[in-house]
Design a protein around this motif. Structure first.
Motif, short mmCIF file in Angstrom:
data_model
loop_
_atom_site.label_atom_id
_atom_site.label_comp_id
_atom_site.label_asym_id
_atom_site.label_seq_id
_atom_site.Cartn_x
_atom_site.Cartn_y
_atom_site.Cartn_z
N LYS A 24 48.79 35.75 35.96
CA LYS A 24 48.77 34.28 36.03
C LYS A 24 47.43 33.80 36.58
N ALA A 25 46.94 34.49 37.60
CA ALA A 25 45.65 34.11 38.19
C ALA A 25 44.50 34.41 37.23
N LEU A 26 44.60 35.53 36.53
CA LEU A 26 43.54 35.95 35.63
C LEU A 26 43.41 35.00 34.44
N PHE A 27 44.55 34.61 33.89
CA PHE A 27 44.55 33.72 32.73
C PHE A 27 44.52 32.24 33.12
N ASP A 83 32.21 34.79 36.92
CA ASP A 83 32.19 34.07 38.20
C ASP A 83 32.76 34.86 39.38
N VAL A 84 32.84 36.17 39.26
CA VAL A 84 33.46 36.96 40.32
C VAL A 84 32.75 36.79 41.66
N ASP A 85 31.43 36.59 41.64
CA ASP A 85 30.69 36.41 42.88
C ASP A 85 31.05 35.08 43.55
N ILE A 86 31.23 34.03 42.74
CA ILE A 86 31.65 32.73 43.27
C ILE A 86 33.08 32.81 43.77
N ASP A 87 33.95 33.42 42.98
CA ASP A 87 35.37 33.51 43.33
C ASP A 87 35.59 34.28 44.63
N SER A 88 34.71 35.23 44.92
CA SER A 88 34.86 36.02 46.15
C SER A 88 34.54 35.21 47.40
N VAL A 89 33.83 34.09 47.21
CA VAL A 89 33.45 33.24 48.35
C VAL A 89 34.47 32.13 48.57
N MET A 90 34.96 31.57 47.46
CA MET A 90 35.87 30.44 47.55
C MET A 90 37.28 30.89 47.91
N LYS A 91 37.87 30.22 48.89
CA LYS A 91 39.17 30.63 49.43
C LYS A 91 40.27 30.59 48.37
N ARG A 92 40.26 29.57 47.50
CA ARG A 92 41.33 29.40 46.53
C ARG A 92 41.28 30.43 45.40
N THR A 93 40.17 31.18 45.29
CA THR A 93 40.06 32.15 44.21
C THR A 93 39.90 33.59 44.70
N GLN A 94 40.02 33.79 46.01
CA GLN A 94 39.78 35.13 46.56
C GLN A 94 40.87 36.13 46.22
N VAL A 99 38.49 39.72 41.85
CA VAL A 99 37.92 39.80 43.20
C VAL A 99 38.53 40.95 43.98
N THR A 100 39.86 41.08 43.90
CA THR A 100 40.55 42.12 44.65
C THR A 100 40.33 43.51 44.04
N GLY A 101 39.96 43.54 42.76
CA GLY A 101 39.72 44.81 42.10
C GLY A 101 40.94 45.43 41.47
N ASP A 207 33.73 22.10 50.72
CA ASP A 207 33.16 23.15 51.58
C ASP A 207 33.10 24.50 50.86
N GLU A 208 34.10 24.77 50.03
CA GLU A 208 34.11 26.04 49.31
C GLU A 208 33.03 26.07 48.24
N TYR A 209 32.88 24.98 47.51
CA TYR A 209 31.82 24.92 46.50
C TYR A 209 30.44 25.01 47.15
N LYS A 210 30.31 24.38 48.31
CA LYS A 210 29.03 24.43 49.02
C LYS A 210 28.72 25.85 49.46
N ALA A 211 29.73 26.54 49.99
CA ALA A 211 29.53 27.92 50.43
C ALA A 211 29.18 28.84 49.26
N ALA A 212 29.77 28.54 48.09
CA ALA A 212 29.52 29.36 46.90
C ALA A 212 28.26 28.93 46.16
N LYS A 213 27.62 27.86 46.65
CA LYS A 213 26.39 27.33 46.05
C LYS A 213 26.58 26.92 44.60
N VAL A 214 27.71 26.23 44.36
CA VAL A 214 27.99 25.66 43.04
C VAL A 214 27.55 24.20 43.05
N ALA A 215 26.77 23.80 42.07
CA ALA A 215 26.14 22.48 42.08
C ALA A 215 27.09 21.37 41.61
#
Length: 303
Positions: A24-27, A83-94, A99-101, A207-215
């Motif tokens: 569900k998360a993947l799709f 976007d795995v690098d972004i998802d690993s930073v943002m709380k809602r996508t961790q 991300v978990t592997g 805050d999550e987008y800022k931490a992930a440096k998404v514009a």
């Protein structure tokens, strides 16, 4: 022995639940379903305005829905892969499996490509035009939004909105060429609607987008500028119901009331002290707005 069997059953159920949650998360199940609904609406309205029987096109309907679902799923999978690098930073996508592997990135990439190819093939059996709109949406979302603009430009939302806006065109093109005012208006409705809807999400997750440096616009230019943009886009929605007057006066009245209601909520944002709470209200209203609009269209085309 009974205790062993019980423990085994519990572990099996937990594993199955975990797999379902990962898929569900993947799709991005909610996003996927919300994008398939406009395809259905476009198809259903095309039947209505061309005075065509569903029974004559039920096979086309299945190919359209399955094909569009596959190609959207493929695009979402490739988005997760990239976007795995972004998802690993943002709380809602961790907790996403990328991300978990729990699911390898190589497998996710192969699934994304496979679903995309299958979706294209199925839609080409429907019509070349339907396949073309799907291709535009896929390229826009995967390359222009995910890989190019998302990390660089605050206009990424404008670019990404194009991919969601073509969905009703896919459904309509399965029945007839997109030369009617209705599918064109649906395209504009989806395109404009996505802007305040996505900005509301970006404010909620600032805050999550800022931490992930998404514009995202709230990150780059702040909340006040974002609120003004949202207000402007909502105002742009006001003329659109009048181009759908053939759906009847009740639809026109309800659609106009929805626009007025959303505008009032947007105006309150300039006087609120809790921007995040207000952004959440805007997000919820936007979801209800689109759902009510599409369901009303489908109901009118059915009865």
């Amino acid at each position: 022995m009974k205790r062993f069997l019980a423990n085994t059953t519990v572990k099996s159920n937990q594993k199955n639940t975990s797999i379902i949650a990962d898929l569900k998360a993947l799709f991005k199940a909610v996003v996927l379903i919300s994008n398939v609904l406009p395809v259905f609406a476009g198809f259903w309205l095309a039947l209505y305005f061309t005075n065509t029987s569903f029974m004559d096109y039920w096979q086309v309907f299945l190919l359209t829905i399955i094909g569009s679902t596959c190609i959207m799923a493929g695009a979402l999978l490739l988005n997760n892969w990239y976007d795995v690098d972004i998802d690993s930073v943002m709380k809602r996508t961790q907790n996403r499996p990328t991300v978990t592997g729990t699911i390898s990135l190589q497998l996710v990439f192969l699934m994304g490509v496979s679903f995309s190819v299958v979706g294209f093939i199925l839609l080409l059996f429907v019509s070349l035009e339907a396949g073309l709109y799907a291709l535009i949406g896929w390229v826009t979302y995967v390359f222009l939004y995910t890989m190019w603009s998302k990390r660089r430009y605050a206009s990424n939302t404008l670019i990404g909105s194009l991919s969601g806006a073509v969905t009703p065109l896919i459904g309509w093109a399965a029945i007839a060429p997109v030369t009617h005012i209705v599918p064109i208006t649906l395209f504009l409705l989806l395109f404009i609607w996505q802007m305040p809807h996505t900005f509301a999400i970006a404010m909620k997750k600032h805050d999550e987008y800022k931490a992930a440096k998404v514009a995202m616009l709230p990150v780059v230019q702040g909340f006040q500028v974002t609120k003004r943009h949202m207000l402007l886009y909502i105002l742009c929605l006001f003329p659109l119901p009048f181009f759908l007057g053939s759906l009847g006066v009740p639809f026109l009245i309800v659609a106009t009331l929805l626009n007025i209601g959303w505008l009032m909520v947007a105006i309150r944002g300039f006087f609120t002290k809790d921007d995040l709470k207000w952004a959440n209200r805007m997000f919820i209203f936007s979801l209800n707005y689109l759902m009510i609009m599409l369901v009303m269209m489908i109901i009118v085309a059915t009865f």
